[in-house]
Design a protein around this motif. Structure first.
Motif, short mmCIF file in Angstrom:
data_model
loop_
_atom_site.label_atom_id
_atom_site.label_comp_id
_atom_site.label_asym_id
_atom_site.label_seq_id
_atom_site.Cartn_x
_atom_site.Cartn_y
_atom_site.Cartn_z
N ILE A 114 0.84 -1.20 0.00
CA ILE A 114 0.00 0.00 0.00
C ILE A 114 0.88 1.25 0.00
CG2 ILE A 114 -1.62 1.37 1.38
CD1 ILE A 114 -2.82 -1.30 2.32
N GLY A 115 1.92 1.26 0.84
CA GLY A 115 2.81 2.41 0.92
C GLY A 115 3.51 2.68 -0.40
N ALA A 116 3.98 1.60 -1.06
CA ALA A 116 4.68 1.76 -2.33
C ALA A 116 3.76 2.36 -3.39
CB ALA A 116 5.23 0.42 -2.80
N LEU A 117 2.51 1.95 -3.39
CA LEU A 117 1.57 2.46 -4.40
C LEU A 117 1.09 3.87 -4.08
CD1 LEU A 117 -0.56 -0.78 -5.05
CD2 LEU A 117 1.20 0.22 -6.53
N THR A 118 0.80 4.15 -2.81
CA THR A 118 0.34 5.50 -2.46
C THR A 118 1.46 6.51 -2.65
OG1 THR A 118 0.77 5.04 -0.12
CG2 THR A 118 -1.47 4.74 -0.89
N ASP A 119 2.71 6.10 -2.50
CA ASP A 119 3.84 7.00 -2.77
C ASP A 119 3.84 7.45 -4.22
OD1 ASP A 119 4.81 7.11 -0.25
OD2 ASP A 119 6.63 5.95 -0.61
N GLN A 120 3.23 6.66 -5.10
CA GLN A 120 3.17 7.00 -6.52
C GLN A 120 1.92 7.81 -6.88
OE1 GLN A 120 3.96 3.51 -9.08
NE2 GLN A 120 4.64 2.46 -7.23
N SER A 121 1.12 8.16 -5.87
CA SER A 121 -0.12 8.91 -6.10
C SER A 121 -1.02 8.23 -7.12
CB SER A 121 0.18 10.35 -6.54
OG SER A 121 0.73 11.08 -5.48
N VAL A 122 -1.19 6.91 -6.97
CA VAL A 122 -2.05 6.19 -7.90
C VAL A 122 -3.48 6.70 -7.77
CG1 VAL A 122 -0.63 4.10 -7.96
CG2 VAL A 122 -2.39 4.35 -6.19
N ALA A 123 -4.21 6.63 -8.87
CA ALA A 123 -5.59 7.11 -8.89
C ALA A 123 -6.51 6.22 -8.07
CB ALA A 123 -6.08 7.20 -10.33
N GLY A 124 -6.23 4.93 -8.06
CA GLY A 124 -7.04 3.96 -7.32
C GLY A 124 -6.27 2.67 -7.23
N HIS A 301 -15.54 4.93 -12.35
CA HIS A 301 -16.83 5.48 -11.92
C HIS A 301 -16.70 6.11 -10.53
CE1 HIS A 301 -21.17 5.91 -11.70
NE2 HIS A 301 -21.18 5.28 -10.54
N ARG A 302 -16.00 5.43 -9.63
CA ARG A 302 -15.81 5.95 -8.28
C ARG A 302 -14.91 7.18 -8.26
NH1 ARG A 302 -15.11 0.11 -5.09
NH2 ARG A 302 -17.25 -0.59 -5.50
N LEU A 303 -14.04 7.27 -9.26
CA LEU A 303 -13.17 8.45 -9.38
C LEU A 303 -13.90 9.63 -10.00
CD1 LEU A 303 -9.86 6.80 -10.61
CD2 LEU A 303 -10.08 8.21 -8.57
N GLY A 304 -15.09 9.37 -10.56
CA GLY A 304 -15.80 10.43 -11.27
C GLY A 304 -15.12 10.78 -12.57
N ALA A 305 -14.46 9.77 -13.18
CA ALA A 305 -13.68 10.01 -14.40
C ALA A 305 -14.50 9.84 -15.67
CB ALA A 305 -12.47 9.08 -14.43
#
Length: 329
Positions: A114-124, A301-305
């Protein structure tokens, strides 16, 4: 605390005794952080020599066009094919994919992913892992990052439907009973297939024999096949996946058991090699591309994209593929 790689946000959070969301707030000068907590985080950053990803921080308030995927056991066909389906769907939607593969299922491994992915500012984030691991991962995600799971509690192929199709197919061919080589006991998919096979047998008025436990490998199917080849009255076997069916065919060939002349054999997955086995294997095809499309559609859809509204049905129907390894009794 010793870190042998470049430290990530999760390392800072662990040393400071806070969540990685709190670390993110400190890095972005969020006002809703207590002074003493902020100092602990700053001390941990200094001790570890943590350097925030400048690109990721520059994306604060907006996300990169990257979707994170947490996955486990990608050497198996199902998880690997699911990842490919997700990647294809993400690429079609204009997103890249960043994959964090778990070598083992434990809180530390999940937290690091989770930390590795959130560090990359992933959209979801999409979690392709056993049910308990998926629940742990979802619990640890920042509130602003939407997530989708692949499995019984999320988007998945209907395992029970597939197992019923195979079992009914063999019973309808006139076989008095159907033996089952199951996957490992800790697999939700294996348990679903066992339950559905059992119910189909009971509906037909047949008492199911005790399932034989395998581990998804061809070797476990081979060992089960050696045992079944010497047992009287076996005319049909449903292997929990195609790799175990492959081992089963090898064992029967060694023992002079004709397939399907003596025993019909069916698998599950429809691996690319299934049509080229000897004989070609009857199996259940899982539409992993459709699983990937539904995951991406739900996440966007959850991102409102924008884009099409995702299908409300989270279960993808499998297909029975009949080939030469099954025949009337």
């Amino acid at each position: 605390m010793t870190v042998t790689r470049a430290p990530v946000m999760t390392d800072v959070a662990r040393l400071a005794g806070v969540s990685h969301q709190t670390v993110s707030r400190v890095l972005n000068n969020h006002p809703n952080v207590k002074t003493i907590t902020r100092q602990r985080v700053l001390d941990a950053i200094r001790m570890l020599g943590y350097r925030p990803n400048a690109h990721a921080r520059g994306l604060a308030g907006r996300h990169a066009r990257v979707i994170g995927v947490i996955s486990y056991n990608t050497i198996l066909y199902g998880p690997a094919a699911t990842l490919l389906g997700i990647e294809r769907a993400a690429r079609a939607a204009g997103y890249g994919v960043s994959i964090a593969t778990l070598e083992r299922i434990d809180p530390q491994g999940i937290t690091s992913a989770i930390g590795a992915l959130t560090d990359q500012s992933v959209a979801g984030i999409i979690v392709v892992a056993p049910q308990h691991a998926a629940a742990t991962a979802l619990h640890g995600l920042p509130e602003h990052i939407p997530a989708v799971t692949v499995g019984p509690s999320g988007i998945s192929v209907a395992q029970t439907v597939g197992a019923r199709l195979i079992t009914e197919h063999l019973l309808n061919l006139g076989h008095p009973t159907v033996w089952h080589i199951a996957g490992p006991p800790d697999s939700v998919e294996a348990r679903d297939r066992i339950d559905s096979w059992t119910r189909a047998m009971n509906r037909a008025g047949v008492t199911p024999p005790a399932p034989i436990t395998g581990d998804w490998s061809a070797r476990s199917g081979y060992l089960a096949g050696l045992a079944l080849a010497s047992r009287r009255g076996v005319t049909a076997v449903f292997a929990g996946n195609d790799h175990m069916a492959l081992g089963l065919l090898r064992a029967f060939a060694e023992r002079g058991v004709r397939v399907p002349g003596d025993i019909s054999v069916a698998g599950f997955d429809d691996i690319p090699e299934a049509a080229y086995l000897n004989p070609p294997l009857t199996t259940v095809r899982q539409d992993f591309d459709e699983v990937g499309r539904r995951c991406i559609a739900t996440l966007l859809h959850r991102l409102g994209a924008g884009g099409p509204v995702p299908d409300a049905v989270t279960s993808v129907a499998p297909t029975l593929v009949v080939r030469d390894s099954t025949a009337p009794h």
